[in-house]
Motif scaffolding. Structure first.
Motif, PDB file in Angstrom:
ATOM      1  N   ARG A 270       0.873  -0.649   0.252  1.00 26.64           N
ATOM      2  CA  ARG A 270       0.019  -0.048  -0.204  1.00 26.64           C
ATOM      3  C   ARG A 270       0.748   0.555  -0.286  1.00 26.64           C
ATOM      4  O   ARG A 270       0.657   2.184  -0.709  1.00 26.64           O
ATOM      5  N   LEU A 271       2.030   1.528   1.043  1.00 21.16           N
ATOM      6  CA  LEU A 271       3.140   2.804   1.139  1.00 21.16           C
ATOM      7  C   LEU A 271       3.435   2.720  -0.570  1.00 21.16           C
ATOM      8  O   LEU A 271       3.430   3.771  -0.648  1.00 21.16           O
ATOM      9  N   GLU A 272       3.563   1.489  -0.708  1.00 21.72           N
ATOM     10  CA  GLU A 272       5.044   1.705  -2.046  1.00 21.72           C
ATOM     11  C   GLU A 272       3.833   2.324  -3.499  1.00 21.72           C
ATOM     12  O   GLU A 272       4.017   3.229  -4.115  1.00 21.72           O
ATOM     13  N   ASP A 277       2.028   7.041  -6.271  1.00 27.29           N
ATOM     14  CA  ASP A 277       0.667   8.414  -6.949  1.00 27.29           C
ATOM     15  C   ASP A 277       1.449   9.646  -6.275  1.00 27.29           C
ATOM     16  O   ASP A 277       1.868  10.358  -7.633  1.00 27.29           O
ATOM     17  N   VAL A 278       2.019   9.220  -5.308  1.00 27.81           N
ATOM     18  CA  VAL A 278       2.550  10.596  -4.980  1.00 27.81           C
ATOM     19  C   VAL A 278       3.356  11.213  -6.062  1.00 27.81           C
ATOM     20  O   VAL A 278       4.123  12.702  -6.526  1.00 27.81           O
ATOM     21  N   LYS A 279       4.763  10.438  -6.158  1.00 28.84           N
ATOM     22  CA  LYS A 279       5.454  10.476  -7.842  1.00 28.84           C
ATOM     23  C   LYS A 279       5.176  10.781  -9.122  1.00 28.84           C
ATOM     24  O   LYS A 279       5.396  11.927  -9.736  1.00 28.84           O
ATOM     25  N   ASN A 280       3.879  10.398  -9.352  1.00 25.44           N
ATOM     26  CA  ASN A 280       3.563  10.552 -10.576  1.00 25.44           C
ATOM     27  C   ASN A 280       2.789  11.713 -10.397  1.00 25.44           C
ATOM     28  O   ASN A 280       2.296  12.973 -11.511  1.00 25.44           O
ATOM     29  N   ILE A 281       1.852  12.960  -8.854  1.00 21.55           N
ATOM     30  CA  ILE A 281       1.399  13.712  -9.109  1.00 21.55           C
ATOM     31  C   ILE A 281       2.898  14.876  -9.358  1.00 21.55           C
ATOM     32  O   ILE A 281       2.485  15.787 -10.485  1.00 21.55           O
ATOM     33  N   SER A 282       3.458  14.407  -8.724  1.00 21.37           N
ATOM     34  CA  SER A 282       5.075  15.600  -8.722  1.00 21.37           C
ATOM     35  C   SER A 282       5.338  15.838  -9.889  1.00 21.37           C
ATOM     36  O   SER A 282       5.871  17.160 -10.614  1.00 21.37           O
ATOM     37  N   ILE A 283       5.029  14.608 -10.942  1.00 16.35           N
ATOM     38  CA  ILE A 283       5.578  14.511 -12.072  1.00 16.35           C
ATOM     39  C   ILE A 283       4.747  15.582 -13.240  1.00 16.35           C
ATOM     40  O   ILE A 283       4.945  16.304 -14.395  1.00 16.35           O
ATOM     41  N   LEU A 284       3.519  15.201 -12.606  1.00 20.89           N
ATOM     42  CA  LEU A 284       2.304  16.266 -13.536  1.00 20.89           C
ATOM     43  C   LEU A 284       2.488  17.532 -12.581  1.00 20.89           C
ATOM     44  O   LEU A 284       2.431  18.179 -13.695  1.00 20.89           O
TER      45      LEU A 284
END
Length: 294
Positions: A270-272, A277-284
């Protein structure tokens, strides 16, 4: 071909401080065939908080301990194996290792019982009830083993709220007066724990459950699901809301509790997923920052 010394030296190079010194001591004890001292060192080393993570213990067993396990005191060997097993997420792999160990220590009663109770606890958890026959036939001759068996098995079943499996074992625990006399209360608590487990195993953004789903999992009539959820809400075990029209509940939080290895593994996944998700949002955000800032 196994290379115990090579394994130890690679670990010495990778670690520093106390850990490196321990690897060095183990190499010395191994070379001098001081099996008792080596066993004591291993029992201490495998308890160091930073070591029993990932597959460190499994690697230690496969690359080093398995080479001389026949030299280790049977009871100590089982204690070490149990620590290795706790790192295994695959129940069948854990059972395979325990069953092989059982064959190696079967001439030592204490080691045999400890090994078999561990096997029984895992089999109960995965729904294989054949092992209960061994425990049932052994309890007259080995009463403390029976208690240990039930202590492990009962704790596992209660913690995960496994209502169906627990009551399928009633022929075994029904003779225990304390349990039999409190069967209804026990069932109600198991159903609450089952509801908590259902919430826990769902992603935070997908915690909507139907009355039918809860009824099936917790073994409670559909018309009593709402009351079960209200009890959990009032006791502070979960937070959420009930949709009486569509017969659904939406949970937003579940009370933290002690987790077994499978639950820890689930939490890790779940944490992974959350980190991804956080990384993808950051990139976006980075990609579109110029549009926002003009």
């Amino acid at each position: 071909m196994k290379d115990p010394i090579g394994f130890l030296r690679r670990q010495q190079e990778a670690d520093t401080g106390d850990a490196a010194e321990r690897w060095q001591r183990m190499e010395t004890f191994y070379n001098r065939r001081l099996w008792h001292q080596l066993t004591v060192e291993l029992l201490e080393f495998t308890l160091i908080p930073c070591f029993p993570s990932g597959d460190n213990l499994l690697q230690l067993y496969e690359n080093f301990i398995s080479d001389f396990e026949h030299r280790i005191n049977p009871l100590s060997l089982v204690e070490i194996i149990l620590r290795v097993v706790r790192q295994m997420n695959d129940a069948q792999m854990a059972l395979s290792l325990l069953e092989k160990t059982w064959e190696k220590v079967k001439d030592n009663d204490e080691a045999l019982i400890l090994c078999r109770t561990a096997i029984a606890a895992i089999k109960i958890k995965i729904g294989d009830l054949q092992e209960t026959k061994w425990a049932h036939s052994s309890r007259e001759h080995l009463p403390w083993a029976w208690l240990h068996y039930w202590g492990m098995g009962f704790t596992t079943l209660v913690n995960c709220g496994n209502v169906e499996t627990f009551f399928s074992l009633k022929t075994n625990w029904g003779s225990q007066s304390d349990l039999a006399n409190n069967e209804q209360r026990l069932k109600e608590k198991l159903q609450l724990l089952c509801l908590m487990e259902m919430v826990f195993t769902r992603p935070a953004n997908h915690r909507q459950m139907t009355f039918q789903e809860i009824s099936h999992q917790a073994k409670v009539p559909v018309d009593e699901v709402e009351m079960l959820v209200m009890k959990a809400l009032s006791a502070g075990l979960v937070k959420g809301s009930i949709d009486e029209v569509d017969h659904k509940v939406h949970m937003t939080w579940v009370q933290p509790r002690v987790m077994d290895l499978q639950q820890v593994s689930f939490m890790k996944q779940r944490l992974e997923a959350w980190c991804a998700d956080v990384k993808n949002i950051s990139i976006l955000v980075e990609d579109h920052a110029h549009e926002v800032l003009g």
